[in-house]
Motif scaffolding. Structure first.
Motif, short mmCIF file in Angstrom:
data_model
loop_
_atom_site.label_atom_id
_atom_site.label_comp_id
_atom_site.label_asym_id
_atom_site.label_seq_id
_atom_site.Cartn_x
_atom_site.Cartn_y
_atom_site.Cartn_z
N UNK A 46 0.82 -1.21 0.00
CA UNK A 46 0.00 0.00 0.00
C UNK A 46 0.85 1.26 0.00
N UNK A 47 1.95 1.24 0.76
CA UNK A 47 2.84 2.41 0.79
C UNK A 47 3.49 2.62 -0.57
N UNK A 48 3.98 1.54 -1.17
CA UNK A 48 4.61 1.64 -2.50
C UNK A 48 3.60 2.15 -3.53
N UNK A 49 2.38 1.65 -3.45
CA UNK A 49 1.34 2.09 -4.39
C UNK A 49 1.03 3.57 -4.19
N UNK A 50 0.99 4.02 -2.94
CA UNK A 50 0.75 5.44 -2.66
C UNK A 50 1.83 6.30 -3.29
N UNK A 51 3.07 5.86 -3.19
CA UNK A 51 4.16 6.59 -3.81
C UNK A 51 4.03 6.64 -5.32
N UNK A 52 3.61 5.54 -5.92
CA UNK A 52 3.47 5.49 -7.38
C UNK A 52 2.37 6.42 -7.88
N UNK A 53 1.20 6.40 -7.24
CA UNK A 53 0.08 7.19 -7.74
C UNK A 53 0.27 8.68 -7.49
N UNK A 54 1.10 9.04 -6.53
CA UNK A 54 1.30 10.47 -6.25
C UNK A 54 2.51 11.05 -6.96
#
Length: 311
Positions: A46-54
């Motif tokens: 979830x943290x990695x995905x948050x970084x990708x989408x932002x």
């Protein structure tokens, strides 16, 4: 660097769309077989995905357009930017961070947190538990992603919105900070009062509301007079953050409108500070201490979902 208005508008749409739709896509992916949902692996995903989408789209577009750090409102050259009688950039940045730091620390104290957690915020529980290296690394990773994601996404939206909507009327930057800041405070207060009837904490509401007001007053103090920018410089990022918070809270049909408006209004202080100051000689770099303080402690002032705040 000059950028065509159509290109800038396209950049705003792409960055906003990925950030808004990203949490929904993540929700779909986590329901797939063999995808970890819980535990350290699930939280890390979830943290990695948050970084990708932002950050992925803004960073890629900034590189593609060739404008580097300027795409995020950062000054690429060092040098004096202060005006006689005004604080230096470092002093201004630290002063801007004080309200968020106080709100976060006092909130944790009121909730009965220990001294280590009150001082170290998100990193406190892992350190207080002894040799929890894994928890400490994960907390530090989340903190870094939240800080960088906020600076990159909000800064990029503010800069591109300033160039991408030439028909937007030029407005005094001071007027924008005051008008939309006052509106954000009103919305945060009204939605917060409604949420109190559902069991929300009055202490958390009051502390975050006071921090929002203080950040807006300090941002207004740091914005020089006579600067005019297109109205979309501040409006477009604010709209994106409110929609982003609403979608992450469940959407219009999932009961997330009230919570999304409340979180979006509280985040307006950070959004207005970054977008307004990115249009000045100081640049958005002066807001780095503020963004760190907002995420160092689990405040309600973050523009990003998934911050694990107390709201």
């Amino acid at each position: 660097m000059f950028i065509d208005a159509d290109d800038a508008k396209t950049d705003v749409i792409l960055a906003a769309a990925v950030a808004i739709i990203g949490p929904t896509v993540l929700g779909f992916i986590t329901r797939l077989p063999l995808v970890p949902r819980t535990g350290l692996l699930g939280a890390t995903l979830q943290v990695v995905w948050l970084g990708l989408v932002t950050m992925l789209v803004p960073l890629w577009l900034a590189r593609y357009r060739g404008d580097g750090a300027a795409a995020f409102g950062l000054r690429e050259r060092a040098g004096p930017v202060g005006v006689a009688g005004e604080p230096s950039t470092l002093s201004a940045g630290l002063l801007l961070a004080v309200p968020a730091a106080l709100a976060g620390a006092v909130t944790l104290w009121a909730l009965g947190a220990g001294p280590v957690t009150i001082v170290l915020g998100r990193l406190g529980p892992a350190i207080a538990n002894g040799a929890d290296v894994t928890g400490l690394v994960f907390s530090a990773l989340l903190l870094a992603v939240l800080i960088l994601g906020t600076l990159v996404l909000v800064g990029f939206l503010g800069v591109r919105s300033r160039a991408g909507f030439p028909r937007s009327p030029d407005t005094s930057l001071t007027e924008l900070v005051r008008t939309f800041g006052l509106g954000a405070v009103a919305v945060a207060l009204l939605t917060g009062l409604v949420r109190l009837s559902t069991g929300s904490s009055v202490i958390i509401l009051a502390l975050n509301l006071l921090a929002l007001i203080a950040v807006l007053l300090l941002a207004d103090r740091l914005v020089p007079g006579g600067v005019e920018v297109p109205r979309t410089t501040v409006v477009a990022p604010l709209i994106v953050v409110v929609v982003l918070q609403t979608f992450s809270a469940g959407g219009l049909f999932g009961g997330g409108l009230l919570l999304g408006l409340h979180r979006g209004a509280l985040a307006a202080g950070v959004v207005i500070a970054i977008t307004a100051l990115s249009a000045t000689r100081r640049g958005s770099g002066v807001t780095v201490p503020l963004v760190i303080a907002v995420h160092w402690w689990p405040t309600c002032l973050t523009p990003l979902p998934g911050a694990g705040s107390l709201c």
